[in-house]
Design an enzyme around this catalytic site. Structure first.
Site, PDB file in Angstrom:
ATOM      1  N   ILE A 168      61.860  85.924  13.686  1.00 41.71           N
ATOM      2  CA  ILE A 168      61.459  86.974  12.744  1.00 41.71           C
ATOM      3  C   ILE A 168      61.011  86.317  11.444  1.00 41.71           C
ATOM      4  CG2 ILE A 168      62.157  89.094  11.550  1.00 41.71           C
ATOM      5  CD1 ILE A 168      64.356  89.442  13.673  1.00 41.71           C
ATOM      6  N   GLY A 169      59.686  86.343  11.198  1.00 38.34           N
ATOM      7  CA  GLY A 169      59.139  85.766   9.973  1.00 38.34           C
ATOM      8  C   GLY A 169      58.883  86.843   8.942  1.00 38.34           C
ATOM      9  N   LEU A 172      55.156  88.148  10.646  1.00 40.29           N
ATOM     10  CA  LEU A 172      55.155  88.435  12.071  1.00 40.29           C
ATOM     11  C   LEU A 172      56.514  88.158  12.688  1.00 40.29           C
ATOM     12  CD1 LEU A 172      51.837  86.807  13.429  1.00 40.29           C
ATOM     13  CD2 LEU A 172      52.369  89.247  13.304  1.00 40.29           C
ATOM     14  N   SER A 173      56.878  89.019  13.664  1.00 41.63           N
ATOM     15  CA  SER A 173      58.045  88.721  14.487  1.00 41.63           C
ATOM     16  C   SER A 173      57.525  88.274  15.844  1.00 41.63           C
ATOM     17  CB  SER A 173      58.925  89.959  14.658  1.00 41.63           C
ATOM     18  OG  SER A 173      59.473  90.326  13.418  1.00 41.63           O
ATOM     19  N   ASP A 201      64.336  79.089   9.519  1.00 43.70           N
ATOM     20  CA  ASP A 201      63.194  78.582  10.297  1.00 43.70           C
ATOM     21  C   ASP A 201      62.955  77.106   9.964  1.00 43.70           C
ATOM     22  OD1 ASP A 201      62.387  79.327   7.709  1.00 43.70           O
ATOM     23  OD2 ASP A 201      60.453  80.141   8.350  1.00 43.70           O
TER      24      ASP A 201
HETATM   25  N1  LIG Z   1      47.746  87.612  15.190  1.00 38.30           N
HETATM   26  C1  LIG Z   1      48.026  87.263  13.936  1.00 38.30           C
HETATM   27  N2  LIG Z   1      48.422  88.189  13.056  1.00 38.30           N
HETATM   28  C2  LIG Z   1      48.713  87.852  11.779  1.00 38.30           C
HETATM   29  N3  LIG Z   1      48.660  86.616  11.320  1.00 38.30           N
HETATM   30  C3  LIG Z   1      48.262  85.649  12.150  1.00 38.30           C
HETATM   31  C4  LIG Z   1      47.942  85.915  13.489  1.00 38.30           C
HETATM   32  N4  LIG Z   1      47.622  84.741  14.072  1.00 38.30           N
HETATM   33  C5  LIG Z   1      47.734  83.800  13.132  1.00 38.30           C
HETATM   34  N5  LIG Z   1      48.089  84.332  11.971  1.00 38.30           N
HETATM   35  C6  LIG Z   1      48.280  83.575  10.755  1.00 38.30           C
HETATM   36  O1  LIG Z   1      49.625  83.202  10.800  1.00 38.30           O
HETATM   37  C7  LIG Z   1      50.236  83.376   9.547  1.00 38.30           C
HETATM   38  C8  LIG Z   1      51.578  83.942   9.820  1.00 38.30           C
HETATM   39  O2  LIG Z   1      52.349  82.843  10.160  1.00 38.30           O
HETATM   40  P1  LIG Z   1      53.503  82.845  11.218  1.00 38.30           P
HETATM   41  O3  LIG Z   1      53.017  83.440  12.482  1.00 38.30           O
HETATM   42  O4  LIG Z   1      54.005  81.453  11.268  1.00 38.30           O
HETATM   43  O5  LIG Z   1      54.573  83.855  10.763  1.00 38.30           O
HETATM   44  P2  LIG Z   1      55.217  84.290   9.413  1.00 38.30           P
HETATM   45  O6  LIG Z   1      55.858  85.557   9.726  1.00 38.30           O
HETATM   46  O7  LIG Z   1      54.232  84.292   8.316  1.00 38.30           O
HETATM   47  O8  LIG Z   1      56.232  83.160   9.169  1.00 38.30           O
HETATM   48  P3  LIG Z   1      57.126  82.921   7.916  1.00 38.30           P
HETATM   49  O9  LIG Z   1      57.266  84.202   7.212  1.00 38.30           O
HETATM   50  O10 LIG Z   1      58.357  82.412   8.524  1.00 38.30           O
HETATM   51  O11 LIG Z   1      56.414  81.898   7.097  1.00 38.30           O
HETATM   52  C9  LIG Z   1      49.370  84.270   8.713  1.00 38.30           C
HETATM   53  O12 LIG Z   1      49.237  83.710   7.432  1.00 38.30           O
HETATM   54  C10 LIG Z   1      48.026  84.281   9.451  1.00 38.30           C
HETATM   55  O13 LIG Z   1      47.043  83.576   8.745  1.00 38.30           O
HETATM   56  C1  LIG Z   2      60.034  79.826   2.869  1.00 35.59           C
HETATM   57  C2  LIG Z   2      60.121  80.764   4.049  1.00 35.59           C
HETATM   58  C3  LIG Z   2      59.608  82.133   3.661  1.00 35.59           C
HETATM   59  C4  LIG Z   2      59.206  80.203   5.155  1.00 35.59           C
HETATM   60  O1  LIG Z   2      59.223  81.014   6.272  1.00 35.59           O
HETATM   61  C5  LIG Z   2      61.559  80.841   4.601  1.00 35.59           C
HETATM   62  O2  LIG Z   2      61.964  79.614   5.064  1.00 35.59           O
HETATM   63  C6  LIG Z   2      62.542  81.358   3.564  1.00 35.59           C
HETATM   64  O3  LIG Z   2      62.609  82.518   3.285  1.00 35.59           O
HETATM   65  N1  LIG Z   2      63.357  80.421   2.990  1.00 35.59           N
HETATM   66  C7  LIG Z   2      64.369  80.699   2.011  1.00 35.59           C
HETATM   67  C8  LIG Z   2      64.145  79.891   0.778  1.00 35.59           C
HETATM   68  C9  LIG Z   2      64.290  78.408   0.990  1.00 35.59           C
HETATM   69  O4  LIG Z   2      64.109  77.891   2.107  1.00 35.59           O
HETATM   70  O5  LIG Z   2      64.592  77.719   0.020  1.00 35.59           O
HETATM   71  K   LIG Z   3      57.598  80.602  10.196  1.00 34.26           K
END
Ligand SMILES: Nc1ncnc2c1ncn2[C@@H]1O[C@H](COP(=O)(O)OP(=O)(O)OP(=O)(O)O)[C@@H](O)[C@H]1O
Ligand SMILES: CC(C)(CO)[C@@H](O)C(=O)NCCC(=O)O
Ligand SMILES: [K+]
Length: 279
Positions: A7-8, A11-12, A101
């Site tokens: 869960i980011g 995106l999840s 993560d």
């Molecule tokens: N299908 C998609 N939908 C949305 N974003 C996408 C997609 N494919 C690639 N991306 C790219 O991926 C990035 C999102 O990164 P990721 O998938 O690693 O998840 P995240 O939820 O952003 O992660 P985190 O919050 O942990 O950094 C966005 O900035 C976008 O540019």
């Molecule tokens: C930096 C992100 C958003 C990257 O996904 C995540 O690792 C997070 O929320 N971290 C907490 C803050 C830190 O790592 O210091």
């Molecule tokens: K990530």
């Protein structure tokens, strides 16, 4: 079947892994804000008997998700950053504050290389370093490609950098707003990763293998001139290392492990740094 959930902030991501064969049977993703409702791109929980979760979204997002999953599956493992795990010591002043993560990437990266820099290109771009011997020294957080574009408010947020585009072209001066922003943001990300990585290797006195993951890793990988390995399942691999279930996982074989790429030469990196510091 094992359900792994990452869960980011944006995106999840999920995948289903076969307990017996260790094969990945299905994958999907949904917006982290969205609810888990039938018909959406969600896994079939009837075939799942164990779940592993990495969450960096808000605590209530995790709580809602777990409440829903608990109706069907009892065995749920949630990863947390800790001061020590699998022979690695967390370098944060408050270890539990390190994004899980990042911690999972460090755990799997260390398992693969025995000391490396890990880069995750998602909503944020993060870099972490774990030294041979297992000391994590902390890292860096910068805005990801999409956040950088969004912050300019030039209406280019939705225009993605074409992953098929030639990386050289993507670094050339833009002759329209979309290209100017995309190429600028791309250059900013690539330059930052290059510089941070070389600074870390210089100060540690060793050339460390470089691993890269995350939604934007494929694009960034094409622009990065440094030797590196792309490991799309690096965060999932951290879940496998922390909560091994299959026999392969028990033996330290993590899904999608790439070949370790020999890092750039330290002397050459120091020359490059010396040059940039002169400017
Ligand atoms: N299908 C998609 N939908 C949305 N974003 C996408 C997609 N494919 C690639 N991306 C790219 O991926 C990035 C999102 O990164 P990721 O998938 O690693 O998840 P995240 O939820 O952003 O992660 P985190 O919050 O942990 O950094 C966005 O900035 C976008 O540019
Ligand atoms: C930096 C992100 C958003 C990257 O996904 C995540 O690792 C997070 O929320 N971290 C907490 C803050 C830190 O790592 O210091
Ligand atoms: K990530």
């Amino acid at each position: 079947m094992i359900l792994d959930l990452d869960i980011g902030n944006t995106l999840s991501k999920w995948r289903l892994k076969d307990r017996k064969s260790s094969e990945i049977r299905a994958r999907g993703a949904m917006w982290t804000r969205d609810e888990w409702r039938s018909g959406a791109d969600i896994p079939d929980l009837d075939i799942v008997d164990v779940i592993r979760i990495s969450n960096v979204a808000r605590q209530d997002v995790l709580e809602d998700t777990v409440r829903l999953l608990k109706r069907r599956v009892d065995d749920i493992h949630i990863a947390h950053s800790s001061s020590e795990a699998l022979g690695i010591r967390n370098g944060y002043d408050m270890p539990e504050r390190l994004g899980v993560d990042r911690w999972l990437g460090v755990l799997s990266g260390y398992q693969l290389t025995g000391g490396c820099c890990t880069v995750d290109c998602g909503s944020a771009i993060t870099m972490d370093t774990v030294l041979p011997g297992g000391q994590h020294i902390g890292g860096y957080i910068i805005p990801g490609l999409r956040l950088m574009k969004e912050s300019l408010k030039l209406g280019t947020r939705k225009v993605v950098i074409d992953p098929e585009q030639d990386a050289l072209h993507a670094l050339s001066p833009g002759t329209n707003t979309v290209d100017a922003v995309n190429h600028g943001v791309f250059m900013a990300a690539i330059s930052a990763i290059n510089r941070l990585y070389m600074e870390v290797c210089d100060s540690q006195g060793m050339a460390l293998p470089l691993l890269i993951t995350g939604g934007d890793a494929a694009i960034v990988s094409r622009g990065l001139r440094l030797p590196h390995a792309h490991w799309p399942d690096m965060v999932y691999a951290g879940l496998e290392a922390l909560f091994p279930i299959t026999s392969a996982e028990g033996q330290g074989v993590l899904a999608g492990m790439p070949e370790v790429v020999k890092p750039a030469n330290l002397t050459e990196m120091r020359k490059a740094l010396a040059f940039t510091r002169m400017l």
